[in-house]
Design a protein around this motif. Structure first.
Motif, PDB file in Angstrom:
ATOM      1  N   VAL A 149       0.846  -1.193   0.000  1.00 37.56           N
ATOM      2  CA  VAL A 149       0.000   0.000   0.000  1.00 37.56           C
ATOM      3  C   VAL A 149       0.883   1.244   0.000  1.00 37.56           C
ATOM      4  N   ARG A 150       0.273   2.353  -0.396  1.00 33.47           N
ATOM      5  CA  ARG A 150       0.955   3.648  -0.316  1.00 33.47           C
ATOM      6  C   ARG A 150       0.171   4.541   0.641  1.00 33.47           C
ATOM      7  N   ILE A 151       0.876   5.177   1.580  1.00 33.68           N
ATOM      8  CA  ILE A 151       0.270   6.119   2.519  1.00 33.68           C
ATOM      9  C   ILE A 151       0.566   7.523   2.012  1.00 33.68           C
ATOM     10  N   GLU A 152      -0.477   8.230   1.628  1.00 35.27           N
ATOM     11  CA  GLU A 152      -0.332   9.589   1.096  1.00 35.27           C
ATOM     12  C   GLU A 152      -0.818  10.597   2.125  1.00 35.27           C
ATOM     13  N   TYR A 153      -0.093  11.678   2.297  1.00 33.37           N
ATOM     14  CA  TYR A 153      -0.470  12.694   3.278  1.00 33.37           C
ATOM     15  C   TYR A 153       0.157  14.031   2.892  1.00 33.37           C
ATOM     16  N   GLN A 154      -0.268  15.069   3.557  1.00 33.93           N
ATOM     17  CA  GLN A 154       0.261  16.414   3.329  1.00 33.93           C
ATOM     18  C   GLN A 154       0.927  16.898   4.609  1.00 33.93           C
ATOM     19  N   LEU A 155       2.131  17.398   4.471  1.00 36.43           N
ATOM     20  CA  LEU A 155       2.849  17.970   5.608  1.00 36.43           C
ATOM     21  C   LEU A 155       3.259  19.389   5.244  1.00 36.43           C
ATOM     22  N   LEU A 156       2.708  20.348   5.975  1.00 41.16           N
ATOM     23  CA  LEU A 156       3.000  21.759   5.721  1.00 41.16           C
ATOM     24  C   LEU A 156       2.724  22.122   4.267  1.00 41.16           C
ATOM     25  N   GLY A 157       1.633  21.571   3.741  1.00 38.57           N
ATOM     26  CA  GLY A 157       1.224  21.889   2.371  1.00 38.57           C
ATOM     27  C   GLY A 157       1.941  21.108   1.299  1.00 38.57           C
ATOM     28  N   ARG A 158       2.864  20.237   1.679  1.00 38.69           N
ATOM     29  CA  ARG A 158       3.611  19.469   0.679  1.00 38.69           C
ATOM     30  C   ARG A 158       3.102  18.029   0.646  1.00 38.69           C
TER      31      ARG A 158
END
Length: 308
Positions: A246-255
């Motif tokens: 699986v791939r875990i996708e997220y946003q950190l500080l807009g990135r």
């Protein structure tokens, strides 16, 4: 160190928006690869690290981890007198009735001096640190290529924040001291011996308390982890039982950032392969005779490489 390296990545993400309490009933493994990852992240976010390990490992490996915790503490080298005295003094300062006032009085002049000396140089210093961290990640033989890419992406995302964060702000420092003192009192540690004598459950509870304190301090300085939590999603990539990815996708500080995880199915439940392997490696190192070493890259009896 490998299980804690993996755990540190989960801590950096803290990715799930659903809030779980400490009383949340912990399931062992997941009924699907996506469910296994979601639950792991939810437990990390809740600060339930005992629950995290109980969920993330097959029962036999979880029991081994708990046993190894006690065995590792038993063979630790004793602290020397000077180190023990430093830890004892620090814990006593944090436990004092006037701890916040006393520590703030010592911290504020230091902050003013640090700002005068290094305030203008901070972007350069962070840039140098960013380059050194990236080089260390690239050279770390314990990390796979995917792990290296994700760790470097994290460093790249955090560097601009670190260059602009209000590190020398006296009010924020005062609030951070309050969080640290309150956390130390909540943990109830008296001296170095009490710190080292914690059993597995006590240590995991302490990690959860410290994690929530870290969240508060980072939020003070402009790094709200809740934004990363709310942005997460788990994307299935491959499903070929007993393996899945699986791939875990997220946003950190807009990135936008992402990391991949391989999962292993055992007895109908799904677990993260890296965590199982790392716990078993740590067990072998602990069980090995003094001076014995395992060749880099060689297979070790009992690791998941021997599993279907």
């Amino acid at each position: 160190m490998r299980p804690f390296l993996r755990l540190s990545l989960l801590l950096a993400l803290a990715l799930l928006a659903a809030c779980h309490s400490r009383e949340h009933a912990v399931t062992v493994g997941g009924d699907s690869p996506e469910a296994a990852v979601h639950e792991s992240l939810a437990l990390v976010r809740a600060g339930d690290f005992a629950g995290f390990w109980r969920h993330a490992l097959p029962p036999r490996d979880y029991a081994m981890l708990r046993e190894d915790w006690g065995r590792a503490r038993a063979v630790e080298a004793p602290l020397d007198a000077a180190e023990q005295a430093r830890i004892d003094a620090a814990l006593q300062q944090l436990a004092a009735p006037d701890a916040e006032t006393a520590l703030d009085a010592r911290l504020q002049p230091w902050l003013a001096d640090a700002q005068a000396r290094y305030g203008d140089q901070l972007p350069l210093l962070v840039g140098v640190g960013r380059a050194l961290a990236s080089k260390a990640i690239e050279d770390d033989p314990r990390l796979g290529e995917e792990q290296k890419q994700h760790a470097i992406a994290l460093v790249d995302a955090l560097a601009p924040w670190a260059q602009q964060a209000p590190w020398f702000d006296p009010d924020k420092a005062r609030q951070a001291v309050g969080v640290v003192v309150a956390t130390a009192r909540q943990l109830g540690l008296r001296d170095a011996q009490s710190l080292r004598a914690m059993d597995f459950d006590q240590a995991m509870h302490g990690y959860g308390t410290a994690f929530h304190a870290l969240e508060q301090v980072l939020a003070l300085y402009g790094l709200p982890l809740d934004q990363a939590l709310a942005s997460a999603r788990v994307v299935p990539l491959e499903y070929h039982p007993p393996y899945a990815r699986v791939r875990i996708e997220y946003q950190l500080l807009g990135r936008p950032l992402s990391m991949e995880s391989t999962l292993l199915q055992q007895n109908g439940r799904w677990y993260e392969r890296d965590l199982i392997e790392s716990v078993r490696r740590a067990h072998q190192r602990l069980a090995a005779p003094a001076g014995a070493a395992t060749a880099p890259g060689s297979a070790m009896p009992g690791t998941v490489t021997a599993l279907p």
